[in-house]
Design an enzyme around this catalytic site. Structure first.
Site, PDB file in Angstrom:
ATOM      1  N   CYS A  54       0.833  -1.204   0.000  1.00  0.00           N
ATOM      2  CA  CYS A  54       0.000   0.000   0.000  1.00  0.00           C
ATOM      3  C   CYS A  54       0.872   1.259   0.000  1.00  0.00           C
ATOM      4  O   CYS A  54       1.862   1.354   0.731  1.00  0.00           O
ATOM      5  CB  CYS A  54      -0.923   0.006   1.214  1.00  0.00           C
ATOM      6  SG  CYS A  54      -2.133   1.353   1.162  1.00  0.00           S
ATOM      7  N   CYS A  81      -8.801  -0.944   3.015  1.00  0.00           N
ATOM      8  CA  CYS A  81      -8.224   0.274   2.458  1.00  0.00           C
ATOM      9  C   CYS A  81      -8.761   0.491   1.045  1.00  0.00           C
ATOM     10  O   CYS A  81      -8.805  -0.437   0.235  1.00  0.00           O
ATOM     11  CB  CYS A  81      -6.695   0.151   2.429  1.00  0.00           C
ATOM     12  SG  CYS A  81      -5.854   1.520   1.618  1.00  0.00           S
ATOM     13  N   TYR A 300     -33.807 -30.172   2.255  1.00  0.00           N
ATOM     14  CA  TYR A 300     -33.339 -31.536   2.027  1.00  0.00           C
ATOM     15  C   TYR A 300     -34.522 -32.466   1.788  1.00  0.00           C
ATOM     16  O   TYR A 300     -34.458 -33.385   0.964  1.00  0.00           O
ATOM     17  CB  TYR A 300     -32.515 -32.010   3.228  1.00  0.00           C
ATOM     18  CG  TYR A 300     -31.265 -31.194   3.442  1.00  0.00           C
ATOM     19  CD1 TYR A 300     -30.133 -31.414   2.671  1.00  0.00           C
ATOM     20  CD2 TYR A 300     -31.219 -30.197   4.421  1.00  0.00           C
ATOM     21  CE1 TYR A 300     -28.974 -30.662   2.859  1.00  0.00           C
ATOM     22  CE2 TYR A 300     -30.074 -29.439   4.613  1.00  0.00           C
ATOM     23  CZ  TYR A 300     -28.958 -29.671   3.828  1.00  0.00           C
ATOM     24  OH  TYR A 300     -27.836 -28.917   4.015  1.00  0.00           O
ATOM     25  N   ASN A 323     -20.590 -33.324  -2.467  1.00  0.00           N
ATOM     26  CA  ASN A 323     -20.515 -32.625  -3.751  1.00  0.00           C
ATOM     27  C   ASN A 323     -19.130 -32.001  -3.912  1.00  0.00           C
ATOM     28  O   ASN A 323     -18.675 -31.246  -3.061  1.00  0.00           O
ATOM     29  CB  ASN A 323     -21.606 -31.544  -3.811  1.00  0.00           C
ATOM     30  CG  ASN A 323     -21.474 -30.658  -5.038  1.00  0.00           C
ATOM     31  OD1 ASN A 323     -21.042 -31.104  -6.094  1.00  0.00           O
ATOM     32  ND2 ASN A 323     -21.837 -29.397  -4.872  1.00  0.00           N
ATOM     33  N   CYS A 331     -25.033 -26.572  -4.182  1.00  0.00           N
ATOM     34  CA  CYS A 331     -25.456 -27.134  -2.905  1.00  0.00           C
ATOM     35  C   CYS A 331     -25.724 -26.035  -1.873  1.00  0.00           C
ATOM     36  O   CYS A 331     -26.353 -26.289  -0.845  1.00  0.00           O
ATOM     37  CB  CYS A 331     -24.428 -28.131  -2.385  1.00  0.00           C
ATOM     38  SG  CYS A 331     -22.740 -27.525  -2.322  1.00  0.00           S
ATOM     39  N   HIS A 332     -25.272 -24.800  -2.161  1.00  0.00           N
ATOM     40  CA  HIS A 332     -25.556 -23.699  -1.224  1.00  0.00           C
ATOM     41  C   HIS A 332     -27.036 -23.320  -1.239  1.00  0.00           C
ATOM     42  O   HIS A 332     -27.501 -22.614  -0.345  1.00  0.00           O
ATOM     43  CB  HIS A 332     -24.696 -22.473  -1.581  1.00  0.00           C
ATOM     44  CG  HIS A 332     -24.950 -21.912  -2.954  1.00  0.00           C
ATOM     45  ND1 HIS A 332     -24.345 -22.410  -4.083  1.00  0.00           N
ATOM     46  CD2 HIS A 332     -25.751 -20.897  -3.370  1.00  0.00           C
ATOM     47  CE1 HIS A 332     -24.753 -21.717  -5.142  1.00  0.00           C
ATOM     48  NE2 HIS A 332     -25.608 -20.804  -4.734  1.00  0.00           N
ATOM     49  N   GLU A 358     -27.502 -13.930  -4.886  1.00  0.00           N
ATOM     50  CA  GLU A 358     -28.538 -14.348  -5.824  1.00  0.00           C
ATOM     51  C   GLU A 358     -29.883 -13.677  -5.537  1.00  0.00           C
ATOM     52  O   GLU A 358     -30.600 -13.306  -6.467  1.00  0.00           O
ATOM     53  CB  GLU A 358     -28.665 -15.870  -5.792  1.00  0.00           C
ATOM     54  CG  GLU A 358     -27.392 -16.572  -6.276  1.00  0.00           C
ATOM     55  CD  GLU A 358     -27.471 -18.084  -6.186  1.00  0.00           C
ATOM     56  OE1 GLU A 358     -28.536 -18.598  -5.784  1.00  0.00           O
ATOM     57  OE2 GLU A 358     -26.473 -18.742  -6.528  1.00  0.00           O
TER      58      GLU A 358
END
Length: 366
Positions: A54, A81, A300, A323, A331-332, A358
């Site tokens: 930086c 930052c 599920y 998975n 799978c989320h 999403e």
């Protein structure tokens, strides 16, 4: 109470601790680019965290603390930052790493020594630290694996073992055979006809991922800090006979491009071809995952019912956990029957962020 910087882990491999504080402090004060990605700095007086390079005015040393990852800094209460942007895709290689990898690709059979790195203006120790942290092996181990990958390709194309050994820089056939078996887990002769997967790391806004592809398909896509990753890799090697080597592949490039578009909200359905071998039940669950639309979730139990197995919600959860292709096989998007978030190999904080991404882009404008 401020959270202390800890060790980091790649794919369940041995933890890599941060360099000594005096070393990091010197690198930060000198804006040493070879430490970019090795650590992050937090400034107590401003509450901001930065990259080692930086260009902002440097604080007093007593006001500086160090973190292994941006996530550690955020959890400790620091904000990113705006000048050096430490929250850009995690795992993105600094410029010097890209240049070094270009050198490797110009001559994959080259046998690297520390003096070669010094001639490029790089510290061998710093290169080792970066590769151990971000790749899970030293640079020399990486370059050796790359050499053996080239030899493997030659053998699979029909070349003799001896020719491949000498072409990849080995003077001794026995040394080549030993290194080949140690790195790839099989002998050169037995490797003929095996499925070869090229493995690389892909940076994302939620952390780096490791991807493996071969034979025109994506076989694995996991966050590098997932505990099950070593098991997933072993499954590909031992159960499905795959050989894993560092390298590039058109499918890997396509996957990286689609992930960029996904996180930018421009892509709602992945088109990259996937190959996810498993038990018949696992494959059925994973196929059902791919049918869950963007912005929606399923429980599920709903997945089990869709498979004609209404009493198999727990079995669906187990298959979900195995998975190997995160995000692409979503799978989320699977939640508890009450709508609450339940287990996710990449961490619930990632699952929440993916669903937020999403839902934000699905919701109508106000």
């Amino acid at each position: 109470m401020e959270r202390q910087a800890g060790s980091c882990q790649f794919g369940g491999m041995e933890s890599q601790t941060l360099p000594p504080r005096p070393e990091m402090l010197a690198a930060f004060l000198n804006r040493d680019a070879s430490y970019d990605g090795v650590f992050f700095t937090g400034v107590r007086t401003t509450g901001i965290f930065c990259r080692p390079t930086c260009t902002a005015k440097k604080p007093r040393p007593e006001n500086v603390t160090f973190f292994a990852t941006p996530r550690d800094a955020v959890l400790a209460g620091y904000r990113a930052c705006k000048r050096c942007r430490p929250l850009r895709p995690d795992g993105e290689a600094p410029q010097w790493v890209g240049s070094l990898l270009d050198e490797v690709e110009r001559d994959p059979a080259r046998r690297w020594v520390d003096q070669d790195l010094r001639e490029l203006g790089l510290s061998a120790g710093r290169v080792r630290t970066w590769f151990q942290k971000h790749v899970g092996m030293t640079f020399h181990a990486f370059s050796r694996a790359r050499r053996l990958g080239v030899a493997l390709a030659q053998i699979q194309e029909g070349d003799g073992v001896a020719g491949a050994a000498f072409a990849s820089g080995y003077d001794s056939l026995s040394a080549f055979n030993e290194a080949f078996k140690q790195v790839l887990g099989t002998t050169p002769t037995a490797s003929r006809g095996a499925t070869v997967l090229s493995v690389t790391r892909i940076p994302t806004p939620l952390g780096p991922m490791v991807a493996a592809a071969g034979e025109g398909a994506l076989w694995l896509l996991e966050f590098t800090d997932r505990r099950r990753l070593p098991t997933q890799l072993r499954t590909l090697q031992e159960r499905h006979g795959c050989l894993l080597v560092p390298g590039s592949d058109p499918v890997l490039s396509e996957t990286a491009e689609e992930l960029v578009a996904y996180f930018a909200g421009r892509l709602r359905r992945f088109t990259v071809p996937v190959r996810a071998p498993g038990t018949s039940f696992q494959e059925a669950v994973w196929a059902e995952l791919a049918r869950i639309p963007w912005g929606e979730t399923r429980s599920y139990g709903q997945l089990a019912a869709a498979l004609g197995r209404p009493g198999a919600a727990r079995a669906v959860g187990l298959a979900n956990g195995y998975n190997r292709i995160a995000i692409v096989l979503p799978c989320h998007r699977v939640v508890g029957s009450d709508g609450k978030l339940t287990g996710y190999g990449g961490g619930l904080w990632r699952k929440q962020r993916l669903l937020e991404l999403e839902s934000e882009l699905t919701a109508p404008p106000r």
